[in-house]
Write a protein that holds these residues in place. Structure first.
Motif, short mmCIF file in Angstrom:
data_model
loop_
_atom_site.label_atom_id
_atom_site.label_comp_id
_atom_site.label_asym_id
_atom_site.label_seq_id
_atom_site.Cartn_x
_atom_site.Cartn_y
_atom_site.Cartn_z
N THR A 190 13.61 38.20 43.54
CA THR A 190 12.92 37.19 42.74
C THR A 190 11.89 36.45 43.59
O THR A 190 10.81 36.13 43.12
CB THR A 190 13.93 36.21 42.12
OG1 THR A 190 14.99 35.99 43.06
CG2 THR A 190 14.50 36.75 40.83
N TYR A 191 12.20 36.21 44.86
CA TYR A 191 11.24 35.49 45.70
C TYR A 191 11.57 35.68 47.17
O TYR A 191 12.63 36.18 47.53
CB TYR A 191 11.27 33.99 45.37
CG TYR A 191 12.62 33.34 45.59
CD1 TYR A 191 13.01 32.89 46.86
CD2 TYR A 191 13.54 33.20 44.54
CE1 TYR A 191 14.26 32.32 47.07
CE2 TYR A 191 14.79 32.63 44.75
CZ TYR A 191 15.14 32.19 46.01
OH TYR A 191 16.37 31.64 46.22
N THR A 192 10.61 35.24 48.00
CA THR A 192 10.91 35.06 49.41
C THR A 192 10.61 33.61 49.73
O THR A 192 9.79 32.97 49.06
CB THR A 192 10.11 36.02 50.32
OG1 THR A 192 10.47 35.76 51.69
CG2 THR A 192 8.60 35.82 50.18
N LYS A 193 11.30 33.08 50.72
CA LYS A 193 11.13 31.66 51.01
C LYS A 193 10.37 31.48 52.31
O LYS A 193 10.69 32.10 53.32
CB LYS A 193 12.51 31.01 51.10
CG LYS A 193 12.51 29.61 50.54
CD LYS A 193 13.91 29.09 50.37
CE LYS A 193 13.86 27.58 50.30
NZ LYS A 193 15.18 26.99 50.39
N ARG A 194 9.36 30.64 52.27
CA ARG A 194 8.55 30.35 53.46
C ARG A 194 8.03 28.94 53.36
O ARG A 194 7.51 28.54 52.34
CB ARG A 194 7.39 31.35 53.53
CG ARG A 194 6.79 31.46 54.92
CD ARG A 194 5.76 32.57 54.96
NE ARG A 194 4.94 32.44 56.15
CZ ARG A 194 5.22 32.99 57.33
NH1 ARG A 194 6.28 33.74 57.47
NH2 ARG A 194 4.43 32.80 58.38
N ARG A 195 8.18 28.19 54.44
CA ARG A 195 7.75 26.79 54.49
C ARG A 195 8.30 26.00 53.32
O ARG A 195 7.58 25.24 52.67
CB ARG A 195 6.23 26.68 54.49
CG ARG A 195 5.61 27.33 55.67
CD ARG A 195 4.15 27.04 55.79
NE ARG A 195 3.58 27.87 56.83
CZ ARG A 195 3.81 27.68 58.13
NH1 ARG A 195 4.52 26.65 58.53
NH2 ARG A 195 3.32 28.50 59.02
N GLY A 196 9.56 26.22 53.02
CA GLY A 196 10.23 25.45 51.98
C GLY A 196 9.83 25.83 50.57
O GLY A 196 10.32 25.27 49.61
#
Ligand code: PRX
Length: 629
Positions: A190-196
């Motif tokens: 669904t997503y990747t997380k980067r910088r919050g």
């Protein structure tokens, strides 16, 4: 092209002798002796190494070389996933941690070899239940998490060819790669997380496969368990739950394709570099072990992303083939603060740390106080990859991160080479600024356009003179492009890097010889960025050059000719940048856009980027005889 005289600026006098401790943990003793003997019998060298791994059927011949086509371990049958998992279980590593996952919030997940085997085996069964067979392509558009490794290994287990697309690429870039590989399934999250922030991958993947009938399945790792999946979409962990059987590993021929990985070249279209099973397996196995002095209980961390070759060879395959504990990090190097990586090193007692010079230069800017806050004493070996490591960054890495006790292993290689080819081993004399010496059995040289060696300390083209096991076998759907690598300088493989060699045979890499940029360790084709620029309705023509950048190595500057009647403005610049972001992804967005009336061209209409660069950087313009106007 870099001129010889510029070399003096780069020449470094400092030499670091290897430490005694490094000699103790080394897997071979004297480089020069072993190198010489490896050249005398290349096949015997690789035969011995390959036998350390498991083969269902032994090879009849180590190498069959029909220039420029190589077959390694001819007739041998094996499976790389079997060697990463089953072989390690047989060796008693069931309860050893295979993967440590950490993210920016310092949430962690650990998987033992036993657990990883279960997940991979079941996911492989799931892929089979969806009708995916040996030889089918599967595209992965995944975050840098164990799920990406599980999907890669599951494909390898059943003989499906994976093609991982870096999750920072945009819809169009992803679609281009999907259209080229024609996969039966796409796997995403669904997503990747980067910088919050959560960066939506699912919408991008859905958009990218719209109307492509051959993509029969979209497999989605629903990270927050809150998505309503559409028809034809399956959830990653549901598939694992539903398929209880651990799929046996398919018997693969040594030369059966393992994966495709797209990389940038001089044209607007990326090249699908194809790697095969046996040679890649043997090459990544031994380079991970030898080049980092890998020990049984090491915690090994390569900070790359699985979307690039470094992630394939040195986060997933190389470490797992060795039964090592590999750490995967999802997030930015400086978020929530520039201490995050050093906290991770302290917390997990990381022993081997492998990163890119651009990251080192970023940390240099933040200052020593961040690393100094943490106990980095567990570190034993530091690695560098992706671009030349400048002596200042080398010294800082050595002193501040390594506490003057860890060797710095610079590793030169490419998507195409699959494995390290030139490096400075931990127990070898290091010369900051020089990548090092060739891997065993591999001969390299620095030559002019006609293939004649240039004298020591002069600039020329780097060439590799003979085949190596993890070399690319072809470019997917474009065999002529494969042959080109061996035709630029006939007789040799030409990586299109400029280099120089000193009297002792140490190789210094000076950058690309072609129109390919290296921005923060990412390989970006100028032509790709140019075609993204002209996708903007107001842009008539564009040319892109690389400018030196203190942190990123190079940054992108674009020269743009607007369509008649269009006036430059701040909004227009933003809107053009937005087009590049949408077409390629954030890593390819130019830092600077300059509007010009026209671009310098040759009489045959080719843009002379060399001239733009020379003018921009105040360098000598050189030969202008082919300039049109
Ligand atoms: O120019 C060289 C540079 O990166 C190119 C390969 O890029 P890619 O296929 O994306 O793979 C990057 C990771 C292996 C090379 O042609 N490069 C890579 N490593 C080094 C390097 N330049 C200098 N020193 C290195 N250690």
């Amino acid at each position: 092209m870099v001129e010889d005289k510029d070399l003096n600026l780069l020449k470094v006098e400092k030499v670091y002798e290897p430490k005694e401790e490094c000699k103790k943990t080394a897997h071979f003793q004297d480089y020069e002796t072993l190198y010489k003997s490896s050249l005398q019998n290349r096949e015997a060298f690789w035969d011995k190494i390959a036998k350390e791994l498991c083969w269902f059927k032994p090879w009849e011949k180590v190498l069959e070389w029909n220039y420029p086509y190589a077959k390694w371990f001819v007739g041998g049958k094996t499976n790389i996933c079997y060697n990463c998992l089953d072989r390690n279980l047989e060796r008693g590593l069931r309860n050893k941690v295979a993967i440590i996952y950490v993210n920016e919030d310092e949430e962690e997940k650990k998987l033992t070899y036993g657990e990883l085997n279960e997940l991979v085996g079941r996911f492989a069964s799931a892929l089979k239940s969806l009708g995916i067979k040996k030889g089918d392509r599967v595209v992965l558009y995944m975050p840098n998490t164990p799920e990406a490794a599980i999907a890669m290994l599951a494909c390898a287990r059943i003989g499906a060819i994976h093609s991982v697309v870096f999750a920072g690429f945009s819809t169009e870039a992803l679609r281009m790669r999907i259209e080229d590989a024609k996969p039966k399934a796409v796997i995403t999250a669904t997503y990747t997380k980067r910088r919050g922030k959560k960066i939506d991958l699912l919408s991008t993947a859905r958009e990218a496969i719209k109307g492509l009938d051959y993509v029969e399945h979209l497999i989605v790792w629903d990270r927050d368990k809150n998505q309503t999946l559409r028809e034809g979409e399956k959830e990653f962990y549901n598939l694992i739950k539903e398929n209880k059987e651990i799929s046996p590993a398919e018997e693969m021929d040594a030369e059966d394709p393992l994966f495709i990985l797209y990389t940038s070249g001089t044209t607007g279209k990326p090249k699908g570099v194809l790697h095969t099973t046996g040679g890649y397996m043997v090459g990544t196995y031994i380079t991970t072990k030898w080049d980092f002095n890998l020990q049984d209980d090491d915690i090994y961390w390569c900070t790359a992303d699985v979307g690039w070759i470094t992630g394939h060879s040195y986060i997933v395959y190389g470490p797992l083939l060795n039964g090592a504990t590999t750490l995967m990090y999802e997030g930015a190097p400086n978020y929530p603060d520039p201490g995050i990586w050093w906290r991770i090193v302290e917390k997990y007692r990381v022993n081997i740390f492998y990163t890119a010079p651009t990251a080192i230069r970023l940390f240099m800017r933040y200052g020593e106080e961040y690393p100094k806050k943490y106990d980095l004493s567990s570190l034993r070996v530091l690695g560098s990859v992706g671009e030349p490591i400048n002596p200042e960054a080398w010294e800082w890495y050595y002193r501040v991160i390594g506490g003057q006790k860890c060797p710095i292993v610079d590793t030169w290689w490419q998507t195409e080479t699959g494995m390290h080819l030139i490096l400075t081993w931990p127990h070898m004399k290091a010369k900051p600024g020089y990548a090092g010496k060739p891997f065993f059995t591999v001969e390299v040289d620095v030559v002019d356009k006609n293939g004649n060696p240039v004298p020591p300390n002069h600039v020329g083209y780097l060439v590799i003179k003979n085949p190596w096991p993890a070399m690319l076998r072809t470019v997917w759907g474009n065999p002529e492009r494969y042959e080109k690598y061996w035709n630029i300088i006939p007789g040799y493989y030409c990586p299109e890097d400029l280099a120089s060699k000193d009297e002792e045979g140490y190789i210094m890499i000076l950058g690309r010889a072609d129109d390919v940029l290296n921005v923060a360790g990412h390989r970006i084709g100028t032509a790709e960025v140019e075609s993204a620029l002209v996708a903007h309705p107001d842009v008539a023509e564009a040319a892109v050059i690389g400018k030196p950048d203190e942190i990123k190595g190079q940054r992108i500057k674009a020269f743009v000719v607007l369509r008649v009647g269009v006036q430059p403005s701040q909004e227009l610049t933003e809107s053009i940048k937005q087009t590049v972001r949408k077409t390629l992804g954030p890593i390819a967005v130019p830092d600077e856009i300059e509007y010009v009336e026209k671009l310098p061209k040759t009489r045959s209409g080719k843009i002379m980027r060399r001239l733009l660069r020379a003018k921009e950087l105040g360098l000598q313009v050189g030969d202008l005889s082919t300039l049109e106007d």
